[in-house]
Design a protein around this motif. Structure first.
Motif, PDB file in Angstrom:
ATOM      1  N   TRP A  29      53.273  66.332  29.075  1.00 56.27           N
ATOM      2  CA  TRP A  29      52.740  67.588  28.390  1.00 56.27           C
ATOM      3  C   TRP A  29      53.086  67.452  26.841  1.00 56.27           C
ATOM      4  N   GLY A  30      52.183  68.359  26.083  1.00 57.18           N
ATOM      5  CA  GLY A  30      52.414  68.402  25.083  1.00 57.18           C
ATOM      6  C   GLY A  30      53.233  69.884  24.677  1.00 57.18           C
ATOM      7  N   LYS A  31      53.445  70.239  23.354  1.00 55.91           N
ATOM      8  CA  LYS A  31      54.137  71.652  23.283  1.00 55.91           C
ATOM      9  C   LYS A  31      53.319  72.657  23.274  1.00 55.91           C
ATOM     10  N   GLY A  32      52.155  72.562  23.398  1.00 58.46           N
ATOM     11  CA  GLY A  32      51.098  73.660  23.612  1.00 58.46           C
ATOM     12  C   GLY A  32      50.900  74.389  22.360  1.00 58.46           C
ATOM     13  N   THR A  33      49.886  75.559  22.624  1.00 59.04           N
ATOM     14  CA  THR A  33      49.591  76.149  21.481  1.00 59.04           C
ATOM     15  C   THR A  33      49.417  77.503  21.975  1.00 59.04           C
ATOM     16  N   LEU A  34      49.764  78.715  21.349  1.00 65.90           N
ATOM     17  CA  LEU A  34      49.693  79.835  21.825  1.00 65.90           C
ATOM     18  C   LEU A  34      48.569  80.761  21.369  1.00 65.90           C
ATOM     19  N   VAL A  35      47.949  81.270  22.497  1.00 62.82           N
ATOM     20  CA  VAL A  35      46.824  82.223  22.258  1.00 62.82           C
ATOM     21  C   VAL A  35      47.243  83.339  22.731  1.00 62.82           C
ATOM     22  N   THR A  36      46.989  84.407  21.529  1.00 61.36           N
ATOM     23  CA  THR A  36      47.239  85.714  21.820  1.00 61.36           C
ATOM     24  C   THR A  36      46.029  86.747  21.615  1.00 61.36           C
ATOM     25  N   VAL A  37      45.644  87.392  22.767  1.00 57.62           N
ATOM     26  CA  VAL A  37      44.377  88.110  22.606  1.00 57.62           C
ATOM     27  C   VAL A  37      44.823  89.721  22.548  1.00 57.62           C
ATOM     28  N   SER A  38      44.611  90.280  21.546  1.00 57.59           N
ATOM     29  CA  SER A  38      45.238  91.703  21.421  1.00 57.59           C
ATOM     30  C   SER A  38      44.472  92.468  20.245  1.00 57.59           C
ATOM     31  N   SER A  39      44.402  93.804  20.170  1.00 60.60           N
ATOM     32  CA  SER A  39      43.708  94.515  19.341  1.00 60.60           C
ATOM     33  C   SER A  39      45.044  94.965  18.352  1.00 60.60           C
ATOM     34  N   PRO A  92      40.287  91.240  21.420  1.00 55.57           N
ATOM     35  CA  PRO A  92      39.193  91.032  22.722  1.00 55.57           C
ATOM     36  C   PRO A  92      37.977  90.841  22.388  1.00 55.57           C
ATOM     37  N   GLY A  93      37.057  89.892  23.167  1.00 56.63           N
ATOM     38  CA  GLY A  93      35.921  89.670  22.568  1.00 56.63           C
ATOM     39  C   GLY A  93      35.570  88.637  21.638  1.00 56.63           C
ATOM     40  N   GLY A  94      36.602  88.114  21.336  1.00 60.14           N
ATOM     41  CA  GLY A  94      36.667  87.100  19.920  1.00 60.14           C
ATOM     42  C   GLY A  94      36.539  85.585  20.866  1.00 60.14           C
ATOM     43  N   SER A  95      36.386  84.648  19.748  1.00 57.42           N
ATOM     44  CA  SER A  95      36.611  83.323  20.179  1.00 57.42           C
ATOM     45  C   SER A  95      37.589  82.437  19.541  1.00 57.42           C
ATOM     46  N   LEU A  96      38.102  81.084  20.261  1.00 57.45           N
ATOM     47  CA  LEU A  96      38.818  80.405  19.633  1.00 57.45           C
ATOM     48  C   LEU A  96      38.513  78.863  20.321  1.00 57.45           C
ATOM     49  N   ARG A  97      38.715  78.016  19.255  1.00 60.50           N
ATOM     50  CA  ARG A  97      38.626  76.437  19.597  1.00 60.50           C
ATOM     51  C   ARG A  97      39.646  75.731  19.646  1.00 60.50           C
ATOM     52  N   LEU A  98      40.283  75.397  20.844  1.00 58.09           N
ATOM     53  CA  LEU A  98      41.577  74.529  20.867  1.00 58.09           C
ATOM     54  C   LEU A  98      41.054  73.017  20.766  1.00 58.09           C
ATOM     55  N   SER A  99      42.082  72.369  20.249  1.00 58.17           N
ATOM     56  CA  SER A  99      41.982  70.832  20.379  1.00 58.17           C
ATOM     57  C   SER A  99      43.072  70.240  20.908  1.00 58.17           C
ATOM     58  N   CYS A 100      43.149  68.944  21.444  1.00 56.87           N
ATOM     59  CA  CYS A 100      44.197  68.314  21.826  1.00 56.87           C
ATOM     60  C   CYS A 100      44.024  66.881  21.469  1.00 56.87           C
TER      61      CYS A 100
END
Length: 113
Positions: free
Chosen positions: A103-113, A14-22
């Motif tokens: 639609w693509g297959k997607g990318t999983l983002v998990t926000v957890s400590s 939590p509080g972090g960052s990610l950059r997704l690309s398509c």
């Protein structure tokens, strides 16, 4: 053949960052508005960001000020910069072109400590 390939997801605190690309192919990317959607477990897919062909952007209140969508027409790629991530942002993230059924297959983002 239209292809949409999402990448960049992962586990972040939590509080972090990610950059997704398509990465998009099979259509004239530059003339289409592009959007990012997400789907959390047992929830409906929802729009989280849209960028027009001209670069105008829209966000729902839930991510406004934290997420930024951008595009690089030379690379046929749309990005989603996600900052100040919250556990409720956990979902599979997808990109989509305006008016397209693909639609693509997607990318999983998990926000957890």
């Amino acid at each position: 053949q239209v292809q949409l390939v999402e990448s960049g997801g992962g586990l972040v605190q939590p509080g972090g960052s990610l950059r997704l690309s398509c990465a998009a192919s099979g259509f004239t990317f530059s003339i289409y508005g592009m959007s990012w959607y997400r789907q959390a477990p047992e929830k409906q897919r929802e729009l989280v960001a849209r960028i027009s062909s001209g670069g105008s952007t829209n966000y729902p209140d839930s991510v406004k000020g934290r997420f930024t969508i951008s595009r690089d027409n030379a690379k046929n790629t749309v990005y989603l910069q996600m900052n100040s991530l919250k556990p409720e942002d956990t979902a599979v993230y997808y990109c989509k072109g305006d008016g397209m059924p693909y639609w693509g297959k997607g990318t999983l983002v998990t926000v957890s400590s």
